[in-house]
Design an enzyme around this catalytic site. Structure first.
Site, mmCIF file in Angstrom:
data_model
loop_
_atom_site.group_PDB
_atom_site.id
_atom_site.type_symbol
_atom_site.label_atom_id
_atom_site.label_comp_id
_atom_site.label_asym_id
_atom_site.label_seq_id
_atom_site.Cartn_x
_atom_site.Cartn_y
_atom_site.Cartn_z
ATOM 1 N N TYR A 142 0.860 -1.184 0.000
ATOM 2 C CA TYR A 142 0.000 0.000 0.000
ATOM 3 C C TYR A 142 0.892 1.228 0.000
ATOM 4 O O TYR A 142 1.860 1.304 0.765
ATOM 5 C CB TYR A 142 -0.890 -0.015 1.245
ATOM 6 N N ASP A 237 9.363 2.555 -0.936
ATOM 7 C CA ASP A 237 8.396 3.263 -0.107
ATOM 8 C C ASP A 237 8.691 2.886 1.343
ATOM 9 O O ASP A 237 8.267 1.824 1.821
ATOM 10 C CB ASP A 237 6.971 2.867 -0.516
ATOM 11 N N LYS A 265 5.226 9.208 8.314
ATOM 12 C CA LYS A 265 5.029 8.689 9.680
ATOM 13 C C LYS A 265 6.080 9.199 10.678
ATOM 14 O O LYS A 265 5.995 10.331 11.111
ATOM 15 C CB LYS A 265 4.958 7.155 9.639
HETATM 16 C C1 LIG Z 1 4.038 2.147 3.098
HETATM 17 C C2 LIG Z 1 3.081 3.291 3.076
HETATM 18 N N1 LIG Z 1 3.149 4.182 2.069
HETATM 19 C C3 LIG Z 1 2.338 5.231 2.010
HETATM 20 C C4 LIG Z 1 1.387 5.443 2.972
HETATM 21 C C5 LIG Z 1 0.517 6.642 2.882
HETATM 22 O O1 LIG Z 1 0.785 7.517 3.923
HETATM 23 P P1 LIG Z 1 -0.324 8.557 4.432
HETATM 24 O O2 LIG Z 1 -1.381 7.752 5.101
HETATM 25 O O3 LIG Z 1 0.438 9.452 5.355
HETATM 26 O O4 LIG Z 1 -0.825 9.258 3.238
HETATM 27 C C6 LIG Z 1 1.270 4.539 4.041
HETATM 28 C C7 LIG Z 1 0.260 4.690 5.102
HETATM 29 O O5 LIG Z 1 -0.822 5.089 4.985
HETATM 30 C C8 LIG Z 1 2.140 3.449 4.090
HETATM 31 O O6 LIG Z 1 2.079 2.559 5.069
HETATM 32 N N1 LIG Z 2 -1.945 0.873 6.945
HETATM 33 C C1 LIG Z 2 -2.315 2.237 6.835
HETATM 34 C C2 LIG Z 2 -1.067 3.043 6.751
HETATM 35 O O1 LIG Z 2 -0.009 2.620 7.015
HETATM 36 C C3 LIG Z 2 -3.135 2.606 8.004
HETATM 37 C C4 LIG Z 2 -3.459 4.072 8.072
HETATM 38 C C5 LIG Z 2 -4.804 4.367 7.498
HETATM 39 O O2 LIG Z 2 -5.110 3.905 6.406
HETATM 40 O O3 LIG Z 2 -5.544 5.094 8.150
#
Ligand SMILES: Cc1ncc(COP(=O)(O)O)c(C=O)c1O
Ligand SMILES: N[C@H](C=O)CCC(=O)O
Length: 428
Positions: A142, A237, A265
């Site tokens: 993701y 990522d 994060k």
């Molecule tokens: C590996 C990874 N990439 C991208 C994202 C996207 O980050 P954000 O939720 O801050 O947009 C997340 C988490 O949501 C993630 O776990």
């Molecule tokens: N797994 C997602 C990001 O790392 C969890 C955060 C979200 O979707 O709210």
């Protein structure tokens, strides 16, 4: 749960599904989401005055635990000087320098306001730099809710049964090739077929959005070699794995250098922050140096920089990361041992301060198929048992767990005692 139920009903009148991000809705485990009112150290406190040991850590960022006094003080000081200027600040340069100490592959980098922005921008840059369109991603990974990457995605998209999102036009994902994680042969085949058209390969080098599945070293090395040979951009990522699996992320842990890296994060210390960066030659294609456009009203926000900088400073103190990793190892071994004693088949993955729990006999877990074949209903029962006993795990079977520096021996012991208790009555 009385107040949480009332608050959830009220929220559902105004917010789709009652939440501002889908996995929070507890659809993956059933029941009503717990509404939190405050957090301190390793604990969350809900609106019904229940305390929970927190292994979600706001989905990763709270690596020092909640409301760390030094971080709070840094934020308060920054806020007193103004919330946003829309002009450059020295803190942004200090942040770039600090990140580069740990991620030397990020020769130039830019701050954004979320992980999604980081991956979206890195992808556009890779395409602009190579002049190619096709990208390779992996099932169950993701990368935020970027249109082109919402194909067979992990996290909430997988939990809620929409790994490929409606609303994303076919044309937008026509150039997205989705392959199996840890399957190098599939990637070789794709390169054999499309080699000169592939702009980028993007992946979570330690996947934390299909629970927690580390990449095989040979897989990462194979991707590195294929990208180099074909002139494609390798994007790690590390929004989740950055500062979590190693201070220098998976790239330091595995010793494999990507062309571009995405962070988020931890780098924001709990504030909305992301970053992307990499080889100078590629990054110089970004506006205003080059033609690839990318921007952000709140990018490099001074309060967010203060939170991130202080978090990285505290985390970088000698011995801190090692202690965090040791705590995570004790927890992982403890879960394994308690499950064995209860006769429950459980696979546990861990690296740095990330941890994965899979109710399955089929280990070690390395593939998407193993993840989705694990007993997610049993995870749901385990989740609720732990919740009732004051331990807050991710409310979905496809999310990693996170440990913070505030999780001490007593907290870990308490968690494992509760796990032993819950595993006595877990059913099939
Ligand atoms: C590996 C990874 N990439 C991208 C994202 C996207 O980050 P954000 O939720 O801050 O947009 C997340 C988490 O949501 C993630 O776990
Ligand atoms: N797994 C997602 C990001 O790392 C969890 C955060 C979200 O979707 O709210």
């Amino acid at each position: 749960m009385k107040h949480s139920e009332t608050l959830f009903q009220a929220a559902s009148q105004h917010i789709p599904g009652g939440v501002n991000s889908p996995v929070r809705a507890f659809r993956g485990v059933g029941g009503t989401p717990v509404f939190m009112r405050r957090a301190q150290g390793p604990y969350l406190y809900d609106e019904d005055y229940q305390r929970y040991v927190d292994y979600v850590c706001s989905w990763g960022p709270m690596i020092l635990g909640h409301a760390h006094p030094e971080v709070v003080e840094a934020v308060q000081q920054a806020a007193a000087h103004g919330l946003s200027f829309g002009a450059p600040t020295e803190a942004e340069t200090r942040m770039a320098q600090q990140i580069k100490v740990h991620f030397p592959s990020m020769e130039l980098l830019r701050m954004v306001s979320s992980g999604t922005e980081a991956t979206m921008s890195a992808l556009r840059l890779a395409r602009g730099y190579t002049g190619r369109n096709k990208i390779i991603k992996f099932q169950g990974n993701y990368h935020g809710h970027v249109d082109a990457l919402l194909v067979k995605a992990g996290s909430g998209a997988l939990t809620l049964g929409n790994p490929t999102s409606p609303g994303v036009p076919e044309a937008v994902v026509a150039d997205t090739i989705t392959l199996s994680y840890n399957d190098l042969d599939a990637v070789k085949q794709a390169f054999a077929e499309y080699g000169e058209e592939i702009a980028a390969v993007i992946l979570e080098p330690v996947a934390g959005n299909m629970n927690m599945v580390p990449a095989d070293a040979a897989f990462l090395q194979g991707l590195r070699d294929l990208c180099t040979r074909n002139g494609s951009v390798l994007i790690f990522d590390e929004v989740m794995s950055g500062f979590r699996v190693h201070l220098g992320g998976a790239q330091a842990r595995y010793g494999i250098t990507p062309d571009l890296t995405c962070l988020g994060k931890v780098v924001g210390g709990g504030m909305p922050v992301g970053a992307f960066g990499g080889r100078r030659e590629i990054m110089e294609h970004l506006s205003p140096l080059g033609g690839v456009y990318q921007a952000g009203t709140l990018a490099g926000n001074p309060v967010a920089m203060a939170a991130g900088l202080k978090t990285l400073e505290v985390l970088s103190r000698p011995g801190t990361f090692e202690a965090l990793e040791a705590t995570t190892r004790v927890l992982a071994d403890g879960f394994r041992e308690r499950a064995e004693r209860a006769g429950i088949p459980l696979q546990v993955t861990h690296m740095g301060s990330m941890l994965g729990l899979f109710f399955t006999e089929d280990g070690p877990v390395r593939t998407y198929q193993q993840v989705v074949d694990s007993n997610t209903a049993r995870y749901g029962r385990f989740f609720h048992g732990m919740l009732e006993n004051g331990v807050y795990l991710a409310p979905a079977a496809f999310e990693a767990s996170f440990v913070s520096t505030a999780h001490d021996d007593d907290v870990v012991e308490l968690t494992l005692d509760m796990a032993a208790r819950v595993m006595q009555n877990l059913g099939d």
